[in-house]
Enzyme design. Structure first.
Site, mmCIF file in Angstrom:
data_model
loop_
_atom_site.group_PDB
_atom_site.id
_atom_site.type_symbol
_atom_site.label_atom_id
_atom_site.label_comp_id
_atom_site.label_asym_id
_atom_site.label_seq_id
_atom_site.Cartn_x
_atom_site.Cartn_y
_atom_site.Cartn_z
ATOM 1 N N SER A 1 0.796 -1.237 0.000
ATOM 2 C CA SER A 1 0.000 0.000 0.000
ATOM 3 C C SER A 1 0.826 1.283 0.000
ATOM 4 O O SER A 1 0.267 2.359 -0.211
ATOM 5 C CB SER A 1 -0.934 0.021 1.199
ATOM 6 O OG SER A 1 -2.051 -0.773 0.922
ATOM 7 N N LYS B 1 0.450 3.349 -2.970
ATOM 8 C CA LYS B 1 -0.699 4.248 -3.154
ATOM 9 C C LYS B 1 -0.265 5.716 -3.113
ATOM 10 O O LYS B 1 -0.896 6.578 -3.720
ATOM 11 C CB LYS B 1 -1.749 3.982 -2.069
ATOM 12 C CG LYS B 1 -2.390 2.600 -2.181
ATOM 13 C CD LYS B 1 -3.182 2.256 -0.934
ATOM 14 C CE LYS B 1 -3.865 0.907 -1.047
ATOM 15 N NZ LYS B 1 -4.511 0.483 0.195
ATOM 16 N N TYR C 1 -2.786 -2.420 -10.648
ATOM 17 C CA TYR C 1 -2.789 -2.240 -9.186
ATOM 18 C C TYR C 1 -2.005 -3.370 -8.489
ATOM 19 O O TYR C 1 -1.176 -3.115 -7.616
ATOM 20 C CB TYR C 1 -4.241 -2.171 -8.680
ATOM 21 C CG TYR C 1 -4.344 -2.121 -7.178
ATOM 22 C CD1 TYR C 1 -4.058 -0.957 -6.470
ATOM 23 C CD2 TYR C 1 -4.691 -3.265 -6.451
ATOM 24 C CE1 TYR C 1 -4.121 -0.931 -5.079
ATOM 25 C CE2 TYR C 1 -4.762 -3.237 -5.066
ATOM 26 C CZ TYR C 1 -4.478 -2.069 -4.388
ATOM 27 O OH TYR C 1 -4.534 -2.039 -3.009
ATOM 28 N N TYR D 1 -4.536 3.970 7.921
ATOM 29 C CA TYR D 1 -5.927 3.476 7.938
ATOM 30 C C TYR D 1 -6.644 3.894 9.221
ATOM 31 O O TYR D 1 -6.489 5.021 9.670
ATOM 32 C CB TYR D 1 -5.972 1.945 7.768
ATOM 33 C CG TYR D 1 -5.109 1.468 6.649
ATOM 34 C CD1 TYR D 1 -5.382 1.840 5.345
ATOM 35 C CD2 TYR D 1 -4.001 0.671 6.881
ATOM 36 C CE1 TYR D 1 -4.586 1.421 4.299
ATOM 37 C CE2 TYR D 1 -3.197 0.249 5.845
ATOM 38 C CZ TYR D 1 -3.496 0.628 4.564
ATOM 39 O OH TYR D 1 -2.710 0.226 3.546
ATOM 40 N N VAL E 1 1.092 -3.826 3.787
ATOM 41 C CA VAL E 1 1.050 -5.143 4.439
ATOM 42 C C VAL E 1 2.296 -5.986 4.171
ATOM 43 O O VAL E 1 2.457 -7.052 4.755
ATOM 44 C CB VAL E 1 -0.218 -5.965 4.077
ATOM 45 C CG1 VAL E 1 -1.463 -5.372 4.700
ATOM 46 C CG2 VAL E 1 -0.372 -6.134 2.582
#
Ligand code: GLN
Length: 305
Positions: free
Chosen positions: A61, A64, A189, A241, A259
């Site tokens: 992530s 991102k 992705y 998050y 992760v």
């Protein structure tokens, strides 16, 4: 600095026992739970390391942030934020609920999976190959590392099992949140998430953001000061998050986790930090990595607040 980093890594080791490596992407379960490392890149170009800083892992992530920087660069902030919001969710990173119940207009932010899939759909390129090449070359530029490539095993592992992301993407396609071929967007992705990096690479990304979008090692501007500010702000509010609030209180540094066990952090006008520890807490954030950042923030007074 070197000794400080060494002792912080040692102090944080015991916490890795309290977490688990990610297993919902089967290939990630092979990671060494006890690994822990850090790299700090200061804006005058100095780099400091400790622990398992050389271990490679997948960016997951943290990518991102890279795709958000690139999407704004290519499309402008107005276009990007007409399709994805800027609000924290308080839900887990792969939650599907908010797309239908809370905010059917657009995904909440670019740091959760739904929002990131939208961001990736905005990356330019005539084919999915061109799009991933575009992301790879931008990543190589902001890490000053031409070697960065894709871990094929992790990519295939997520492609074969990533049904939650598939569900999110098809749901958004049905709502008109994404244009184009869903499987092609997901392929880009999954590949961007499987880019293989180490602590130094992500510390350098943090340093570029800390330096307001200018590469500290060459003086070249890659994104505007404004984009850099927007990205860091979204990292503060959404980067960890549903643990972002607690992280802001205890550590107070713009950061983004993945992760794969990495956390990329950016201390404005001071340094970029990359930490690695694949043992994760229940929210999917590196448990040892958070401890390292907490101690470092206290020792060097890094909180922006
Ligand atoms: N590739 C992962 C996923 O989409 C990234 C999630 C993460 O790092 N939190 O599930």
């Amino acid at each position: 600095m070197k000794n400080l980093l060494k002792s912080i890594v040692e102090n944080s080791k015991e916490y890795t026992k309290e977490g688990k490596v990610a297993s919902y992407i089967p290939e990630l379960s092979k990671a060494n739970r006890d690994a822990l490392g850090i790299c700090v890149v200061t804006l005058d170009g100095k780099e400091y390391f400790a622990g398992d800083f050389e271990e490679k892992f997948t960016v997951q992530s943290i990518s991102k942030v890279v795709s958000l920087m690139l999407a704004i660069l290519e499309n402008g902030k107005k276009n990007v934020f007409s399709k994805v919001g800027m609000e924290p969710t308080g839900d887990s990173f792969n939650s599907i609920m908010s797309l239908e119940v809370k905010n059917p207009q657009k995904p909440f932010n670019p740091m959760i999976n739904a929002g990131a899939i939208v961001t990736t759909s905005l990356i330019t390129g005539d084919s999915s190959e061109e799009k991933i090449e575009n992301i790879l070359s931008f990543t190589r530029k902001i890490t000053d590392n031409k070697e960065i490539g894709i871990n094929e095993e992790v990519y295939m592992s997520e492609k074969l099992t990533g049904n939650r992301n598939r569900a999110l993407a098809y749901f958004m396609k049905s709502n008109g949140h994404i244009d184009g071929d869903v499987e092609e967007i997901l392929d880009v992705y999954f590949k961007q998430c499987a880019m293989e990096i180490n602590c130094r690479d992500i510390a350098r990304i943090g340093a570029v953001l800390a330096n307001d979008g200018v590469l500290p090692w060459s003086g070249e501007r890659v994104i505007s000061r404004e984009t850099s500010r927007i990205v860091k702000t979204i990292m503060v509010t959404c980067g960890m998050y549903d643990a972002s609030g607690e992280f802001a209180v205890h550590i107070g540094i713009p950061a983004k986790s993945g992760v794969g066990g990495g956390i990329m952090a950016s201390v404005p006008r001071r340094m970029g930090i990359g930490v690695y520890g694949p043992s994760l807490d229940s929210k999917g954030n590196s448990i040892g990595g958070i401890k390292i950042l907490q101690e470092l923030s206290e020792e060097l007074d890094l909180s922006i607040f």
